[in-house]
Design a protein around this motif. Structure first.
Motif, PDB file in Angstrom:
ATOM      1  N   GLY A  51     -65.134  51.654  40.953  1.00 12.46           N
ATOM      2  CA  GLY A  51     -65.485  51.306  42.130  1.00 12.46           C
ATOM      3  C   GLY A  51     -64.469  50.692  42.990  1.00 12.46           C
ATOM      4  N   LEU A  52     -63.273  50.564  42.617  1.00 13.58           N
ATOM      5  CA  LEU A  52     -62.252  49.693  43.465  1.00 13.58           C
ATOM      6  C   LEU A  52     -61.253  51.018  44.258  1.00 13.58           C
ATOM      7  N   HIS A  53     -61.010  50.474  45.284  1.00 12.63           N
ATOM      8  CA  HIS A  53     -60.202  51.012  46.345  1.00 12.63           C
ATOM      9  C   HIS A  53     -58.901  50.749  46.084  1.00 12.63           C
ATOM     10  N   VAL A  54     -58.092  51.827  45.607  1.00 12.21           N
ATOM     11  CA  VAL A  54     -56.730  51.577  45.126  1.00 12.21           C
ATOM     12  C   VAL A  54     -55.837  51.861  46.035  1.00 12.21           C
ATOM     13  N   THR A  55     -54.883  50.783  46.431  1.00 11.89           N
ATOM     14  CA  THR A  55     -53.695  50.953  47.118  1.00 11.89           C
ATOM     15  C   THR A  55     -52.631  50.978  46.311  1.00 11.89           C
ATOM     16  N   ALA A  56     -51.697  52.177  46.218  1.00 11.22           N
ATOM     17  CA  ALA A  56     -50.708  52.125  45.361  1.00 11.22           C
ATOM     18  C   ALA A  56     -49.082  52.118  46.120  1.00 11.22           C
ATOM     19  N   LEU A  57     -48.656  51.013  45.965  1.00 10.91           N
ATOM     20  CA  LEU A  57     -47.289  50.916  46.643  1.00 10.91           C
ATOM     21  C   LEU A  57     -46.131  51.849  45.754  1.00 10.91           C
ATOM     22  N   PRO A  58     -45.382  52.433  46.579  1.00 12.32           N
ATOM     23  CA  PRO A  58     -44.190  53.410  45.655  1.00 12.32           C
ATOM     24  C   PRO A  58     -43.548  52.636  44.801  1.00 12.32           C
ATOM     25  N   PRO A  59     -42.950  53.375  43.906  1.00  6.24           N
ATOM     26  CA  PRO A  59     -42.175  53.005  43.119  1.00  6.24           C
ATOM     27  C   PRO A  59     -40.645  52.193  43.525  1.00  6.24           C
ATOM     28  N   ASP A  60     -40.104  51.259  42.959  1.00 10.11           N
ATOM     29  CA  ASP A  60     -39.210  50.671  43.691  1.00 10.11           C
ATOM     30  C   ASP A  60     -38.073  50.532  42.485  1.00 10.11           C
ATOM     31  N   GLU A  61     -37.108  51.422  42.324  1.00  7.22           N
ATOM     32  CA  GLU A  61     -35.950  51.159  41.241  1.00  7.22           C
ATOM     33  C   GLU A  61     -35.293  50.219  41.257  1.00  7.22           C
ATOM     34  N   ARG A  62     -35.246  49.042  42.219  1.00 10.36           N
ATOM     35  CA  ARG A  62     -34.647  47.993  41.982  1.00 10.36           C
ATOM     36  C   ARG A  62     -35.295  46.858  41.140  1.00 10.36           C
ATOM     37  N   TYR A  63     -36.633  47.239  40.909  1.00 10.29           N
ATOM     38  CA  TYR A  63     -37.513  46.416  40.154  1.00 10.29           C
ATOM     39  C   TYR A  63     -38.053  46.965  39.077  1.00 10.29           C
ATOM     40  N   PRO A  64     -37.361  47.076  37.720  1.00 13.05           N
ATOM     41  CA  PRO A  64     -37.941  47.701  36.608  1.00 13.05           C
ATOM     42  C   PRO A  64     -39.280  47.320  36.131  1.00 13.05           C
ATOM     43  N   ASP A  65     -39.744  45.661  36.354  1.00 18.16           N
ATOM     44  CA  ASP A  65     -40.864  45.545  36.016  1.00 18.16           C
ATOM     45  C   ASP A  65     -41.796  45.303  37.111  1.00 18.16           C
ATOM     46  N   GLY A  66     -41.247  46.054  38.364  1.00 14.01           N
ATOM     47  CA  GLY A  66     -42.315  46.057  39.500  1.00 14.01           C
ATOM     48  C   GLY A  66     -43.584  46.193  39.180  1.00 14.01           C
ATOM     49  N   HIS A  67     -44.131  47.192  38.289  1.00 12.58           N
ATOM     50  CA  HIS A  67     -45.584  47.760  38.148  1.00 12.58           C
ATOM     51  C   HIS A  67     -46.528  46.646  37.551  1.00 12.58           C
ATOM     52  N   PHE A  68     -45.706  45.555  37.038  1.00 14.07           N
ATOM     53  CA  PHE A  68     -46.557  44.602  36.441  1.00 14.07           C
ATOM     54  C   PHE A  68     -46.864  43.646  37.717  1.00 14.07           C
ATOM     55  N   ILE A  69     -47.274  44.031  38.647  1.00 18.82           N
ATOM     56  CA  ILE A  69     -47.704  43.372  39.674  1.00 18.82           C
ATOM     57  C   ILE A  69     -48.689  42.331  39.901  1.00 18.82           C
ATOM     58  N   GLU A  70     -49.455  42.070  38.794  1.00 23.91           N
ATOM     59  CA  GLU A  70     -50.378  41.049  38.695  1.00 23.91           C
ATOM     60  C   GLU A  70     -49.322  39.623  38.858  1.00 23.91           C
ATOM     61  N   ASP A  71     -48.280  39.554  38.302  1.00 21.69           N
ATOM     62  CA  ASP A  71     -47.352  38.560  38.310  1.00 21.69           C
ATOM     63  C   ASP A  71     -46.865  38.071  39.560  1.00 21.69           C
ATOM     64  N   ASN A  72     -46.956  38.787  40.791  1.00 26.64           N
ATOM     65  CA  ASN A  72     -46.786  38.454  41.979  1.00 26.64           C
ATOM     66  C   ASN A  72     -47.465  37.670  42.866  1.00 26.64           C
ATOM     67  N   ALA A  73     -48.930  37.783  42.597  1.00 28.41           N
ATOM     68  CA  ALA A  73     -49.776  37.085  43.552  1.00 28.41           C
ATOM     69  C   ALA A  73     -50.862  36.618  42.770  1.00 28.41           C
ATOM     70  N   VAL A  74     -51.616  35.802  43.328  1.00 23.69           N
ATOM     71  CA  VAL A  74     -52.966  35.433  42.684  1.00 23.69           C
ATOM     72  C   VAL A  74     -53.919  35.320  43.981  1.00 23.69           C
ATOM     73  N   ILE A  75     -54.883  36.106  43.776  1.00 21.22           N
ATOM     74  CA  ILE A  75     -56.071  36.340  45.104  1.00 21.22           C
ATOM     75  C   ILE A  75     -57.208  35.625  44.608  1.00 21.22           C
ATOM     76  N   PHE A  76     -57.805  35.003  45.489  1.00 20.37           N
ATOM     77  CA  PHE A  76     -59.285  34.301  45.609  1.00 20.37           C
ATOM     78  C   PHE A  76     -59.725  34.291  46.773  1.00 20.37           C
ATOM     79  N   GLY A  77     -60.800  35.220  47.041  1.00 23.31           N
ATOM     80  CA  GLY A  77     -61.395  35.176  48.243  1.00 23.31           C
ATOM     81  C   GLY A  77     -60.478  35.721  49.237  1.00 23.31           C
ATOM     82  N   ASP A  78     -60.341  34.954  50.368  1.00 22.59           N
ATOM     83  CA  ASP A  78     -59.502  35.473  51.507  1.00 22.59           C
ATOM     84  C   ASP A  78     -58.072  34.780  51.342  1.00 22.59           C
ATOM     85  N   VAL A  79     -57.955  34.056  50.197  1.00 22.05           N
ATOM     86  CA  VAL A  79     -56.487  33.347  49.922  1.00 22.05           C
ATOM     87  C   VAL A  79     -55.767  34.181  49.024  1.00 22.05           C
TER      88      VAL A  79
END
Ligand code: CIR
Length: 262
Positions: A51-79
């Protein structure tokens, strides 16, 4: 009742053809890019089935680990807390993620000496556990705590010293509210008696990384009978999705790291 509101969206970044150049502690060989894309496609389809609406960023060859996107941010409500990744090869990943979370109230780490990877942040039913280990230090935990308390002043955010695996969630996740599943590889210096805890046998270590999404559960496909039985104890079979993760496992990744859910 979970600390997290139900998930509506997921932010992901497609893997780049450079993915084999990413960081890894495994000796499982190089990932096959085509196979990785196939596994990734099924992962995105599954998020949509949940049921999730998925937004997919394009690949970025500068970042071989970039698809492990969970490491980039922590989201909690509107924060949205934007992480400071310790690994220099990954630090720049946050720029694009930060831009794509501009609709949320964003918070940043204010010191170059404070590190945190989202893979170390585990929201449980009762509190937020933040692994202090390879990629996250206590200073990073303090910045995260301050940001999360902007959304919920009462939230408990605890530092959890650990070793034996890359991220806290590599070795332990919350399978269902109040139910933790952990691998035998992770050593944790924290009292987990607030939860029901199941330790998987040695050969099922990788399966400790499960991903609950609202009333569904994503688990790794493979020979993981103990984990599977546990999953079936808490979810009906039609709400459990088993996904092939072999190409991401080669690079120390698992189900949780491939998306930011919120
Ligand atoms: C890294 O070492 O940073 C990546 N190769 C794997 C990151 C996995 N992320 C996660 O478990 N949250």
């Amino acid at each position: 009742m979970s600390l997290l509101p139900p998930f509506i969206r997921a932010l992901v970044r497609r893997p780049s053809y450079t993915m084999a150049e990413g960081l890894t502690t495994q000796s499982l060989g190089a990932p096959d890019f085509d196979k990785a894309l196939e596994q990734y496609g099924i992962y995105l389809d599954t998020l949509r089935t949940c049921g999730l609406h998925v937004t997919a960023l394009p690949p970025d060859e500068r970042y071989p680990d970039g698809h492990f996107i969970e490491d980039n941010a922590v989201i909690f409500g509107d924060v949205a807390f934007i992480c400071n990744l310790k690994e220099p090869s990954r630090a720049g990943e946050i720029v694009e993620v930060n831009r794509n979370l501009a609709h949320l109230q964003r918070f940043y780490v204010q010191s170059e000496a404070a590190y945190i990877d989202g893979g170390d942040v585990l929201f449980t039913r009762d509190k937020v556990l933040v692994g202090v280990g390879n990629r996250t230090n206590s200073a990073g935990v303090s910045y995260l705590r301050a940001a999360l308390q902007k959304h919920n002043a009462e939230i408990q955010v605890d530092a959890v010293p650990f070793s034996g695996v890359l991220h806290l969630k590599t070795g332990m996740t919350e399978l269902a509210p109040g139910v933790l599943v952990r691998s035998s590889h992770i050593e944790i210096d924290y009292d987990l008696s607030f939860a029901e805890v199941y330790t998987l046998p040695e050969e099922e270590a990788y399966a400790a990384n499960c991903l609950p999404i609202n009333e569904y559960l994503l688990i790794t496909k493979g020979d993981y009978p103990v984990l599977k039985r546990l999953a079936e104890k808490f979810y009906s079979p039609d709400r459990i999705f088993e996904l092939e993760m072999s190409e991401f496992e080669k690079m120390d990744g698992g189900l949780t790291c491939l998306s930011l859910r919120y």
